[in-house]
Enzyme design. Structure first.
Site, PDB file in Angstrom:
ATOM      1  N   HIS A 155       0.813  -1.215   0.000  1.00 15.66           N
ATOM      2  CA  HIS A 155       0.000   0.000   0.000  1.00 15.66           C
ATOM      3  C   HIS A 155       0.852   1.274   0.000  1.00 15.66           C
ATOM      4  O   HIS A 155       0.325   2.367  -0.247  1.00 15.66           O
ATOM      5  CB  HIS A 155      -0.979  -0.005   1.185  1.00 15.66           C
ATOM      6  CG  HIS A 155      -0.376   0.255   2.521  1.00 15.66           C
ATOM      7  ND1 HIS A 155      -0.074  -0.758   3.412  1.00 15.66           N
ATOM      8  CD2 HIS A 155      -0.024   1.409   3.144  1.00 15.66           C
ATOM      9  CE1 HIS A 155       0.424  -0.227   4.513  1.00 15.66           C
ATOM     10  NE2 HIS A 155       0.473   1.070   4.376  1.00 15.66           N
ATOM     11  N   ASP A 185       0.240  -7.733   1.435  1.00 14.27           N
ATOM     12  CA  ASP A 185       0.628  -6.322   1.544  1.00 14.27           C
ATOM     13  C   ASP A 185       2.148  -6.151   1.582  1.00 14.27           C
ATOM     14  O   ASP A 185       2.679  -5.311   2.303  1.00 14.27           O
ATOM     15  CB  ASP A 185       0.000  -5.661   2.780  1.00 14.27           C
ATOM     16  CG  ASP A 185       0.042  -4.128   2.691  1.00 14.27           C
ATOM     17  OD1 ASP A 185       0.106  -3.613   1.558  1.00 14.27           O
ATOM     18  OD2 ASP A 185       0.040  -3.469   3.743  1.00 14.27           O
ATOM     19  N   SER A 259       4.632   2.575   7.955  1.00 14.19           N
ATOM     20  CA  SER A 259       4.334   1.428   7.102  1.00 14.19           C
ATOM     21  C   SER A 259       5.523   1.060   6.221  1.00 14.19           C
ATOM     22  O   SER A 259       6.082   1.905   5.520  1.00 14.19           O
ATOM     23  CB  SER A 259       3.126   1.732   6.209  1.00 14.19           C
ATOM     24  OG  SER A 259       1.947   1.813   6.961  1.00 14.19           O
TER      25      SER A 259
END
Length: 516
Positions: A155, A185, A259
């Site tokens: 993402h 992911d 992230s």
């Protein structure tokens, strides 16, 4: 007369009393010296231990931090002005009916009166025509200094037109996406550079709850930020981040921008890739999640070598085993996975799996639940022969299965299942050829649910009209007569165990009867 023994005792008593008196007559500073000296030595030891522990953190941060990068993703979009034609009669504008957008537009009456062009000119925000860029910020970690491979989240780089990679030493590079895997992911990015730092990969299978965890990344754009916590839990699923989840939970501070950054152990080894937080405020609230590095290793190998991820495939529909289901199958296991259906021409079919098998071991390791088995199978090399231990009719049986490759379009859990039983508030009828054709059912036996009473046990258990019931209490039913007979022979205390098919999948369901 005092004998010799009494004389000796009196002499010793006198000596002890004299020494004690001397001690009591000494200054207070003198009597406390020894105690203070001992306390000071203890404080020095504690301080030395704390400094050593602090030095360990300093060393591991110095070791890993240079390999942690900031990733700026750039998306480009073009904006053009759409000119709308003025209606010929703005007071009586003909219209075939409002569009969905018009129906939800609170200013529709004003538009109809003044016209769209007039309204848009004064009330709608307007931007010049041209190209616009939207930037996103995330983190990553270099794990191969020679080839420049960086691990990050899907993402972070998804749909990016440009990637800018910034190292801790302020060097900047253009990044190229090697491959992505939305189902976990994970993404792999590559940069071309010399003298690149890198971090060491650890073993996430060895981590334990309570161990130290260090998160490094760029929260809110603050690059090279370090936060410390512990491993709060392992094996977290149903987080809602990806299709395959086996998350590490940590209370090390993770925020937007973290992230793709590494979660590190006390040895300076990467044990996970930070990917999500649980929050009601949008920021850190003590619950963060990281993808285990052992899962990442497998994904990275496939993306680098093949350009895509291949996953092992059994070809079974599975569901968790709970106490009620265990009782119905006459087993006492509290962990394991129930096989509720087997796909035709699948590895499981060829290996001899049967509906009702309970998978308890895979390659000698106990299986906890559906998520555990799915992840384990998916991470197994395609074509490998594995041994699977199942409970069949209460007895252990070992099966050998050669895993196939998971079809690319296959990723769906079995849909919600359907229950039924006597006095459950439902009506069934025989499955005829005409009815099967109308419902798109290829089966030639079973009973169809034709009606479900609202609020009934069947309705509360998600029974729906059109569901096909194939078994009742482990007995196949071909028609309504067999259905009723199987119900009457069932153990009402256990409830009614049904095998229900909806769409392409079948699933076991227990319905509790009202009778006790």
């Amino acid at each position: 007369m005092i004998d010799k023994g009494e004389k000796l005792f009196l002499r010793l008593l006198f000596v002890f009393s004299f020494c004690a008196g001397i001690g009591m007559s000494l200054p207070r500073e003198t009597t406390l010296y020894a105690a203070n000296k001992q306390t000071n030595e203890s404080d020095k030891d504690a301080l030395a231990t704390a400094q050593h522990f602090e030095h360990v953190f300093e060393q591991l941060v110095e070791q890993v931090k240079p390999a942690v990068v900031s990733i700026t993703s750039v998306k480009v979009f073009k904006h053009t002005q759409q000119k709308k034609k003025m209606p010929e009669d703005r007071f009586h504008r003909p219209s075939p009916g409002p569009s969905p957008d018009e129906e939800s537009d609170p200013f529709r009456d004003f538009r109809d009166f003044f016209g769209d062009e007039f309204f848009d000119r004064f009330f709608r925000p307007r931007y010049p025509e041209g190209e616009y860029k939207i930037q996103g910020l995330g983190s990553g970690v270099i794990v191969d200094s020679e080839k420049g491979y960086i691990i990050t989240n899907n993402h972070v780089v998804e749909d990016a037109d440009e990637l800018k990679i910034t190292l801790g030493d302020k060097r900047e590079f253009d990044g190229k996406v090697v491959g992505t895997d939305p189902q976990t992911d994970i993404a792999i990015v590559k940069i071309d550079g010399k003298n690149l730092p890198s971090a060491k990969l650890g073993d996430s299978d060895t981590i334990r709850v309570g161990q130290w965890a260090i998160a490094i990344g760029s929260p809110f754009g603050l690059t090279q930020t370090v936060s410390v916590g512990i491993i709060s839990a392992t094996g977290r699923a149903n987080v809602g981040v990806a299709a395959y989840e086996d998350m590490i939970q940590t209370d090390a501070a993770i925020n937007p921008g973290n992230s793709g950054g590494p979660l590190v152990n006390i040895k300076g080894e990467i044990i996970g890739i930070n990917t999500a937080i649980f929050t009601r405020s949008g920021g850190y609230q003590g619950i963060g999640f990281a993808i285990p590095i052992n899962m990442v290793k497998i994904i990275m190998k496939d993306l680098v070598e093949k350009g895509k991820v291949t996953r092992g495939w059994l070809g079974v529909v599975i569901q968790d085993i709970d106490p009620a289901l265990a009782k119905s199958f006459n087993v006492t296991v509290t962990e394991g996975v129930l096989v509720s259906d087997i796909q035709e021409n699948s590895p499981a079919k060829e290996a001899g799996f049967e509906r009702g098998d309970i998978v308890i071991e895979y390659e000698g390791k106990p299986i906890r639940d559906v998520n555990h088995l799915r992840n384990t199978v998916a991470q197994t090399e395609v074509g490998k022969k594995v041994k699977v231990k199942v409970l069949r009719d209460g007895k252990e049986k070992e099966l050998t299965v050669k895993l196939g490759e998971q079809p690319s379009e296959l990723f769906a859990a079995a849909p919600g299942a359907v229950p039924t039983g006597k006095d459950l508030g439902m009506t069934v009828q025989n499955l005829t050829k005409e009815l099967a054709k109308n419902l798109g059912i290829e089966e030639d036996s079973g009973v169809i649910v034709s009606e479900v009473q609202p609020g009934s046990p069947a309705a509360m258990s998600d029974i729906r009209e059109g569901d096909l019931i194939k078994e009742v209490n482990r007995k196949k039913v071909a028609n309504v007569t067999e259905f009723k007979k199987a119900l009457s022979e069932g153990d009402k205390e256990k409830g009614v165990l049904l095998l229900v098919k909806r769409g392409e999948f079948s699933r076991y369901v227990i319905i509790r009867t009202k009778e006790k």
